[in-house]
Write a protein that holds these residues in place. Structure first.
Motif, PDB file in Angstrom:
ATOM      1  N   GLN A 141       4.893  -5.295  -5.834  1.00 28.67           N
ATOM      2  CA  GLN A 141       4.100  -4.204  -5.265  1.00 28.67           C
ATOM      3  C   GLN A 141       4.809  -3.727  -3.988  1.00 28.67           C
ATOM      4  OE1 GLN A 141       0.379  -6.185  -4.659  1.00 28.67           O
ATOM      5  NE2 GLN A 141      -0.253  -5.987  -6.789  1.00 28.67           N
ATOM      6  N   PHE A 142       5.974  -3.146  -4.172  1.00 33.31           N
ATOM      7  CA  PHE A 142       6.833  -2.816  -3.044  1.00 33.31           C
ATOM      8  C   PHE A 142       6.268  -1.705  -2.169  1.00 33.31           C
ATOM      9  CE2 PHE A 142       9.651  -4.834  -6.134  1.00 33.31           C
ATOM     10  CZ  PHE A 142      10.167  -5.847  -5.337  1.00 33.31           C
ATOM     11  N   ASP A 143       5.596  -0.738  -2.757  1.00 35.84           N
ATOM     12  CA  ASP A 143       5.000   0.332  -1.961  1.00 35.84           C
ATOM     13  C   ASP A 143       3.943  -0.244  -1.027  1.00 35.84           C
ATOM     14  OD1 ASP A 143       4.600   3.243  -1.379  1.00 35.84           O
ATOM     15  OD2 ASP A 143       2.591   2.759  -2.138  1.00 35.84           O
ATOM     16  N   GLN A 144       3.072  -1.082  -1.562  1.00 36.36           N
ATOM     17  CA  GLN A 144       2.021  -1.684  -0.748  1.00 36.36           C
ATOM     18  C   GLN A 144       2.617  -2.620   0.298  1.00 36.36           C
ATOM     19  OE1 GLN A 144      -1.165  -0.704  -0.710  1.00 36.36           O
ATOM     20  NE2 GLN A 144      -1.308  -1.982   1.108  1.00 36.36           N
ATOM     21  N   ALA A 145       3.674  -3.338  -0.061  1.00 38.46           N
ATOM     22  CA  ALA A 145       4.335  -4.224   0.894  1.00 38.46           C
ATOM     23  C   ALA A 145       4.875  -3.416   2.076  1.00 38.46           C
ATOM     24  CB  ALA A 145       5.461  -4.993   0.216  1.00 38.46           C
ATOM     25  N   GLY A 146       5.466  -2.282   1.794  1.00 40.97           N
ATOM     26  CA  GLY A 146       5.968  -1.421   2.860  1.00 40.97           C
ATOM     27  C   GLY A 146       4.850  -0.912   3.751  1.00 40.97           C
ATOM     28  N   ARG A 147       3.744  -0.566   3.148  1.00 40.26           N
ATOM     29  CA  ARG A 147       2.587  -0.103   3.927  1.00 40.26           C
ATOM     30  C   ARG A 147       2.036  -1.217   4.813  1.00 40.26           C
ATOM     31  NH1 ARG A 147       0.994   4.922   2.071  1.00 40.26           N
ATOM     32  NH2 ARG A 147       1.920   5.492   0.083  1.00 40.26           N
ATOM     33  N   SER A 148       2.028  -2.432   4.282  1.00 38.99           N
ATOM     34  CA  SER A 148       1.576  -3.574   5.084  1.00 38.99           C
ATOM     35  C   SER A 148       2.503  -3.795   6.272  1.00 38.99           C
ATOM     36  CB  SER A 148       1.509  -4.838   4.230  1.00 38.99           C
ATOM     37  OG  SER A 148       0.505  -4.721   3.252  1.00 38.99           O
ATOM     38  N   LEU A 149       3.792  -3.647   6.048  1.00 36.97           N
ATOM     39  CA  LEU A 149       4.744  -3.811   7.148  1.00 36.97           C
ATOM     40  C   LEU A 149       4.582  -2.718   8.202  1.00 36.97           C
ATOM     41  CD1 LEU A 149       8.114  -4.990   5.579  1.00 36.97           C
ATOM     42  CD2 LEU A 149       6.511  -6.275   6.978  1.00 36.97           C
ATOM     43  N   LEU A 150       4.216  -1.524   7.772  1.00 39.05           N
ATOM     44  CA  LEU A 150       3.960  -0.465   8.755  1.00 39.05           C
ATOM     45  C   LEU A 150       2.809  -0.841   9.679  1.00 39.05           C
ATOM     46  CD1 LEU A 150       4.419   2.788   6.638  1.00 39.05           C
ATOM     47  CD2 LEU A 150       5.884   1.948   8.495  1.00 39.05           C
ATOM     48  N   GLY A 151       1.793  -1.485   9.135  1.00 36.11           N
ATOM     49  CA  GLY A 151       0.690  -1.973   9.965  1.00 36.11           C
ATOM     50  C   GLY A 151       1.176  -3.002  10.973  1.00 36.11           C
ATOM     51  N   VAL A 152       2.061  -3.874  10.542  1.00 32.26           N
ATOM     52  CA  VAL A 152       2.639  -4.880  11.437  1.00 32.26           C
ATOM     53  C   VAL A 152       3.436  -4.200  12.544  1.00 32.26           C
ATOM     54  CG1 VAL A 152       4.345  -6.740  11.566  1.00 32.26           C
ATOM     55  CG2 VAL A 152       2.683  -6.718   9.701  1.00 32.26           C
ATOM     56  N   VAL A 153       4.251  -3.232  12.182  1.00 32.13           N
ATOM     57  CA  VAL A 153       5.059  -2.513  13.171  1.00 32.13           C
ATOM     58  C   VAL A 153       4.158  -1.803  14.183  1.00 32.13           C
ATOM     59  CG1 VAL A 153       6.661  -0.570  13.480  1.00 32.13           C
ATOM     60  CG2 VAL A 153       7.065  -2.264  11.689  1.00 32.13           C
TER      61      VAL A 153
END
Length: 83
Positions: free
Chosen positions: A60-72
């Motif tokens: 689920q790479f799209d969702q993983a990227g979105r989760s990382l944006l929250g972290v950033v």
């Protein structure tokens, strides 16, 4: 197809490295008195990276990227507070 699989494996490994780095960052902020006051804003970023790591593991790479944006975004908030 083989290149795609290598790329996915590389992303998954990168996610693991990010999570491990954020685990260490949280430990540092918790352990150093001069950083402790910022820890409350930082706490949980490693968990967000762990969620992204799990999502990448599930392809689920799209969702993983979105989760990382929250972290950033949370890391940015901490940096702004530290100025």
């Amino acid at each position: 197809a083989e290149q795609i699989q290598r790329s996915k494996a590389s992303v998954k490994e990168s996610m693991r490295n990010v999570r491990e780095g954020l685990d260490n960052l949280e430990i540092d902020f918790r352990a150093k008195p001069e950083l402790l006051r910022y820890y409350t804003k930082l706490a949980g970023v490693a968990a967000g990276a762990a969620a992204a790591e799990d999502q990448a593991a599930a392809n689920q790479f799209d969702q993983a990227g979105r989760s990382l944006l929250g972290v950033v975004n949370r890391l940015t908030d901490v940096l702004l507070e530290m100025r």
